[in-house]
Design an enzyme around this catalytic site. Sequence first.
Site, short mmCIF file in Angstrom:
data_model
loop_
_atom_site.label_atom_id
_atom_site.label_comp_id
_atom_site.label_asym_id
_atom_site.label_seq_id
_atom_site.Cartn_x
_atom_site.Cartn_y
_atom_site.Cartn_z
N GLU A 160 -3.31 -6.91 3.32
CA GLU A 160 -3.55 -5.48 3.13
C GLU A 160 -5.01 -5.16 3.43
OE1 GLU A 160 -1.52 -3.05 2.42
OE2 GLU A 160 0.28 -3.95 1.56
N GLU B 159 -4.64 2.91 -0.56
CA GLU B 159 -5.44 1.74 -0.22
C GLU B 159 -6.28 1.41 -1.44
OE1 GLU B 159 -4.72 0.16 2.47
OE2 GLU B 159 -3.36 1.81 2.99
N HIS C 290 0.82 -1.22 0.00
CA HIS C 290 0.00 0.00 0.00
C HIS C 290 0.85 1.27 0.00
CE1 HIS C 290 -0.38 0.77 4.66
NE2 HIS C 290 0.87 0.53 4.31
#
Length: 372
Positions: free
Chosen positions: A303, A334, A273
């Site tokens: 993640e 993200e 990320h």
Amino acid sequence: MQASFIKTERETETETERECHSKKPAAEPKPTAQVVGDEDDEEAKARVDIWKYVFGFTEMAVVKCAIDLGIADAMASHPEPSISLSQLSSSLGCCPSSLRRILRFLVHRKIFRHHADDDAYSQTPLSRRLLTRGENSMAAFILLESTPVMLAPWLNLSSHVAGASAEAPPPFVVAHGDDIWAYSAANPGHSKLINDAMACHARAAVPALAEDCPEVFEGLLRKAFPWIRGINFDLPHVVSGALPPCEGVVHVGGDMFLGVPKADAAFLMWVLHDWSDSECVQILKNCREAISESKSGKVIIAEAVIGEKEDGKLTGARLALDMVMMAHTSGGKERTEKEWAHVLASRGRVRQVHYQAHTRHSIHYRGVSLKK
């Protein structure tokens, strides 16, 4: 007279019309009042909510103050479940009246608990996250994000978004002249803050991930399988300041964009990320090469995932983390399911096995095990 006659005729017609209308069923009332009521409620809510944004910084500042003072630690070391203001202020060496105001603010946010009958204070599950040590402590993370170094880039966020080109310098570079990794390499104190923050997050998240997705980590957990050899791979300046490794684990310094140590499995958590799509592809390429000699090699990715229809308890945390990536990294973000699929598909023909982890300790994760 003619005018008067016309008027009288019209009045007669109107009465007739009224009689006809009175025989018709009543029309459905329009929902005007409900709409107005909703708008009034939204307006009233807005008058209250706007103050959260006017004074939003105070929550981080006061929580940081509590950590700096050691309020949670003092309560934890007190022999009784609750502690009086005088005892707490004496233990911390604080001004009682100022400390009471800090505690009043934190009690209102349910971080500490106040017992009015004896005017004492006690811990809550949330306040225990402010302990400087402990499996669930998040104090190091708060101390990192509240430093002037990490706060300064936020003041450049609007100019970055308003830039005509996507290649505009990221806010952290504008504020400090280097990206966060180069800055940390040149400033050991800040590097330690980052390492401590990541460590406190990992202590809470990794056991929960292993519990929620045992099949992903089968045969890979050092404590469960003591004959396994583990490699802690990070930048040279990071591993040089790392604590002595536990038995069976070695520290290796390097650059993941140049190569990754050979292994049977690679585990990446909160790594991808930080980077753009093209950089993620390069990292995954090197990871796949690292496991190429293993018969059952796999790359495990943990993640956060941004949902297309966000409505969960941690939605705000995931979206805030995306803003952190925009402020502090050069291309990191993200990603949604579709965005992750795009990154993983760029790696060519690999078998993907997805696992979902709803951890109690951290942001919702989606684990992806990439197999050859």
